[in-house]
Design an enzyme around this catalytic site. Structure first.
Site, PDB file in Angstrom:
ATOM      1  N   LYS A  47     127.134 -96.383   6.851  1.00 24.30           N
ATOM      2  CA  LYS A  47     127.912 -95.957   5.683  1.00 24.30           C
ATOM      3  C   LYS A  47     129.033 -96.947   5.388  1.00 24.30           C
ATOM      4  O   LYS A  47     129.240 -97.349   4.246  1.00 24.30           O
ATOM      5  CB  LYS A  47     128.482 -94.560   5.916  1.00 24.30           C
ATOM      6  CG  LYS A  47     129.256 -94.024   4.712  1.00 24.30           C
ATOM      7  CD  LYS A  47     129.909 -92.684   5.007  1.00 24.30           C
ATOM      8  CE  LYS A  47     128.892 -91.577   5.097  1.00 24.30           C
ATOM      9  NZ  LYS A  47     129.531 -90.231   5.210  1.00 24.30           N
TER      10      LYS A  47
ATOM     11  N   GLU B  38     127.317-101.812  16.533  1.00 27.15           N
ATOM     12  CA  GLU B  38     125.953-102.044  17.009  1.00 27.15           C
ATOM     13  C   GLU B  38     125.013-102.362  15.851  1.00 27.15           C
ATOM     14  O   GLU B  38     124.177-103.279  15.930  1.00 27.15           O
ATOM     15  CB  GLU B  38     125.444-100.807  17.764  1.00 27.15           C
ATOM     16  CG  GLU B  38     126.241-100.454  19.014  1.00 27.15           C
ATOM     17  CD  GLU B  38     127.320 -99.418  18.739  1.00 27.15           C
ATOM     18  OE1 GLU B  38     127.692 -98.698  19.680  1.00 27.15           O
ATOM     19  OE2 GLU B  38     127.795 -99.333  17.584  1.00 27.15           O
TER      20      GLU B  38
ATOM     21  N   GLY C  26     126.567 -87.717  10.136  1.00 23.09           N
ATOM     22  CA  GLY C  26     125.477 -88.581  10.572  1.00 23.09           C
ATOM     23  C   GLY C  26     124.318 -87.837  11.182  1.00 23.09           C
ATOM     24  O   GLY C  26     123.152 -88.107  10.892  1.00 23.09           O
ATOM     25  N   ARG C  27     124.595 -86.864  12.049  1.00 24.28           N
ATOM     26  CA  ARG C  27     123.509 -86.143  12.725  1.00 24.28           C
ATOM     27  C   ARG C  27     122.856 -85.094  11.834  1.00 24.28           C
ATOM     28  O   ARG C  27     121.903 -84.436  12.241  1.00 24.28           O
ATOM     29  CB  ARG C  27     124.022 -85.522  14.024  1.00 24.28           C
ATOM     30  CG  ARG C  27     125.226 -84.626  13.855  1.00 24.28           C
ATOM     31  CD  ARG C  27     125.899 -84.369  15.196  1.00 24.28           C
ATOM     32  NE  ARG C  27     127.140 -83.609  15.079  1.00 24.28           N
ATOM     33  CZ  ARG C  27     128.326 -84.137  14.801  1.00 24.28           C
ATOM     34  NH1 ARG C  27     128.440 -85.442  14.584  1.00 24.28           N
ATOM     35  NH2 ARG C  27     129.405 -83.388  14.741  1.00 24.28           N
TER      36      ARG C  27
ATOM     37  N   GLU D 113     126.829 -83.628  20.452  1.00 24.14           N
ATOM     38  CA  GLU D 113     127.896 -84.270  19.687  1.00 24.14           C
ATOM     39  C   GLU D 113     128.614 -83.245  18.823  1.00 24.14           C
ATOM     40  O   GLU D 113     129.812 -83.367  18.571  1.00 24.14           O
ATOM     41  CB  GLU D 113     127.339 -85.406  18.820  1.00 24.14           C
ATOM     42  CG  GLU D 113     128.425 -86.280  18.205  1.00 24.14           C
ATOM     43  CD  GLU D 113     127.897 -87.574  17.627  1.00 24.14           C
ATOM     44  OE1 GLU D 113     127.806 -88.569  18.361  1.00 24.14           O
ATOM     45  OE2 GLU D 113     127.558 -87.580  16.418  1.00 24.14           O
TER      46      GLU D 113
ATOM     47  N   HIS E  32     104.197 -82.502  34.884  1.00 20.09           N
ATOM     48  CA  HIS E  32     103.961 -83.352  36.048  1.00 20.09           C
ATOM     49  C   HIS E  32     105.185 -84.191  36.386  1.00 20.09           C
ATOM     50  O   HIS E  32     105.089 -85.153  37.163  1.00 20.09           O
ATOM     51  CB  HIS E  32     102.744 -84.249  35.797  1.00 20.09           C
ATOM     52  CG  HIS E  32     101.472 -83.479  35.615  1.00 20.09           C
ATOM     53  ND1 HIS E  32     100.625 -83.186  36.651  1.00 20.09           N
ATOM     54  CD2 HIS E  32     100.932 -82.909  34.504  1.00 20.09           C
ATOM     55  CE1 HIS E  32      99.596 -82.486  36.198  1.00 20.09           C
ATOM     56  NE2 HIS E  32      99.759 -82.302  34.904  1.00 20.09           N
TER      57      HIS E  32
ATOM     58  N   LYS F 299     134.639 -96.625  21.773  1.00 18.31           N
ATOM     59  CA  LYS F 299     134.473 -97.704  20.791  1.00 18.31           C
ATOM     60  C   LYS F 299     135.711 -98.596  20.749  1.00 18.31           C
ATOM     61  O   LYS F 299     135.613 -99.833  20.721  1.00 18.31           O
ATOM     62  CB  LYS F 299     134.230 -97.110  19.404  1.00 18.31           C
ATOM     63  CG  LYS F 299     132.870 -96.468  19.197  1.00 18.31           C
ATOM     64  CD  LYS F 299     132.755 -95.980  17.762  1.00 18.31           C
ATOM     65  CE  LYS F 299     131.409 -95.353  17.476  1.00 18.31           C
ATOM     66  NZ  LYS F 299     131.294 -94.890  16.082  1.00 18.31           N
TER      67      LYS F 299
END
Length: 535
Positions: free
Chosen positions: A211, A217, A271-272, A357, A388, A499
């Protein structure tokens, strides 16, 4: 309407009643609850928006639900739900509305917030996205050498990566057969090199999703992709191969992306919760406009159910109440998500961010310490692989871990024997967790305590609509849990400290800043890293 009480005292009647009832419920055995009530399965099954929830294998009865619902009413779940859909600024720490639900409203709907009609703007941006996506899908959008696009790389992180990656994988049977999709999020250069290794720059499209267009990153990966591309092409060719999901026009155009190829989204989309917005551009390219609209419609169907169903017959509310029940009164510390569908293999990771979050908080909406345990650890993977790996712990370990099983009754492949085996394993695991084995003639290591709870979420088939409903279901579950804990589910200040410190340490590692005072461990780590990187 009177304002709901969102900060009850610990000895509130609703909470006191739950504490007393839980002392009894912890002694119940699930098998005995079924023996006492022949209609238990049907009475604790709920359908909405193409999904079916069987929650009968839980330590609850109708009194439990009544008491939990009373607590939800006292906390103001219905009032805050309505406030969210209205566009009130329920994200109190950032003074923002929470309106991801508006992104899936039908075109004919209306939503006016602060004097602004939003649906028209939303539909306009969706039309822009769809026009671009269809050009890529139909081969009309060409690369710098005239080649059609064959590979789409989404560069983002967090919600800008997990949502697109999960949904594109989940709906792969609906995807365009010519197009391959890649997702680059990790700042680790190994991921960047591996992603770019087998791509043809002349037929690759990059979607840079940030945004602010400053996310560390994302921008490191975006510039690495840009440098890789410019080894084969010219700067004027960037516009044919890079588009942006952003609101920072100047930074986008400086990067080399044409302003008309920037797709924005508003600050009331977290964001999520953003897969419904322009963050979903890669999904739109993958499945096309009609299927993307079906995806939105499925989510809207769950929204309508959440808005209008009574709390005691409301699927997101029921899921949240059950999760709250185990977290607070059975002291469970984690929740397993077990999708028995390979295409939903990324869904547990998606829910990790959505839940942890959102609700991994320690202060209330009013800034006071939370008096309860908040978000459990969310984890899981696709069945039957998980059987398994760690199901041994579920069956015979010392921790009680509630499970959400998710399964489609009809497959999208033509291997019926395998699908029947998948269904059999899914249903059997839920039954085994509940029943266990208590045969006294067996040695102790053959004993299974059982009495372990689970939900079973069924859909007829994994489609764009049912996936939309499934995601919306867990979004609303997360919201309700936040209300029950009286926390703000829509900020994430906890990610900021790391951050900030990372930027400070980065400046020390590259020698552009003097050393800051650190603890001796961190200082030694930085010194060791510098000794190797400066050779």
């Amino acid at each position: 309407m009177s304002k709901p009480s969102l900060t009850p005292s610990p000895d509130s009647p609703e909470l006191a009643a739950l504490v007393s009832h839980a002392a009894q419920a912890r002694e119940w055995r699930l098998t005995e609850l079924f023996q006492q009530d022949a209609s238990r399965a049907s009475r604790f099954t709920l359908e909405a928006a193409g999904l079916c929830l069987d929650y009968a294998k839980n330590h609850l009865n109708h009194q439990t639900l009544e008491l939990l619902t009373n607590f939800a009413q006292m906390r103001g779940v219905a009032q805050l739900r309505d406030a969210m859909f209205r566009g009130d600024r329920i994200n109190v720490s950032e003074q923002r509305s929470v309106l991801h639900t508006a992104l899936r409203l039908p075109p004919e709907a209306h939503l006016n917030v602060d004097g602004e009609e939003l649906v028209g703007e939303i539909q306009h941006e969706l039309a822009r996205m769809a026009l671009f996506a269809e050009r890529v899908r139909q081969g009309d959008w060409k690369g710098y050498s005239g080649k059609v696009i064959t590979d789409v790389v989404n560069i983002g992180i967090g919600g800008s990566d997990l949502g697109p990656m999960m949904t594109v994988a989940a709906l792969r049977t609906y995807a365009h057969p010519r197009l391959r999709f890649h997702f680059l999020s990790n700042v680790d250069g190994h991921a960047t090199v591996a992603t770019l290794a087998n791509l043809d720059p002349a037929s690759t499209l990059f979607i840079v999703a940030s945004k602010s267009f400053t996310t560390q990153e994302t921008m490191l990966n975006a510039h690495a992709a840009r440098r890789w591309f410019l080894q084969h092409a010219k700067e004027k060719d960037l516009a044919a191969h890079f588009v942006a999901v952003s609101t920072n026009t100047s930074a986008v155009t400086e990067f080399g992306i044409a302003a008309e190829n920037m797709f924005p989204f508003r600050d009331w989309v977290g964001g999520r919760f953003s897969i419904w917005s322009s963050i979903g551009l890669s999904l739109l390219i993958a499945i096309g406009t009609d299927h993307f609209r079906a995806f939105l419609s499925g989510a809207h169907a769950m929204d309508a159910h959440f808005q209008h169903a009574p709390l005691n017959a409301n699927m997101p509310v029921i899921l949240a109440l059950i999760a709250f029940w185990y977290r607070e009164f059975f002291e469970t510390s984690s929740q397993l998500i077990a999708p028995y569908h390979e295409d939903l293999r990324h869904f547990p990771a998606y829910l990790q961010q959505l839940d942890m979050e959102s609700n991994g908080k320690r202060v209330t909406r009013n800034g006071e310490p939370v008096s309860m345990k908040t978000s459990p650890v969310i984890w899981g993977s696709a069945g039957t692989n998980n059987q398994h790996a760690y199901f041994q712990m579920l069956h015979q370990g010392t921790d009680l871990i509630p499970v959400d099983f998710i399964v489609a009754l009809t497959a999208t492949h033509d291997l019926p024997d395998q699908h029947r085996a998948l269904l059999a394993n899914c249903f059997a695991q839920a039954e085994a967790l509940m029943n266990g084995v208590q045969d006294p003639s067996l040695p102790p290591h053959r004993i299974f305590p059982g009495n372990r709870p689970s939900n079973m979420l069924l859909m007829e088939k994994l489609t764009p609509a049912t996936l939309g409903a499934l995601i919306a279901l867990y979004e609303h579950k997360t919201f309700v849990l936040g209300v029950l804990w009286n926390i703000n589910s829509f900020d994430q200040w906890g990610v900021e400290l790391g951050k900030t410190l990372a930027l400070r340490i980065l400046a020390e590692l590259d020698g552009s800043a003097m050393a800051y005072p650190h603890d001796s461990s961190t200082a030694a780590l930085i010194a060791r890293a510098r000794s190797l990187t400066t050779r």
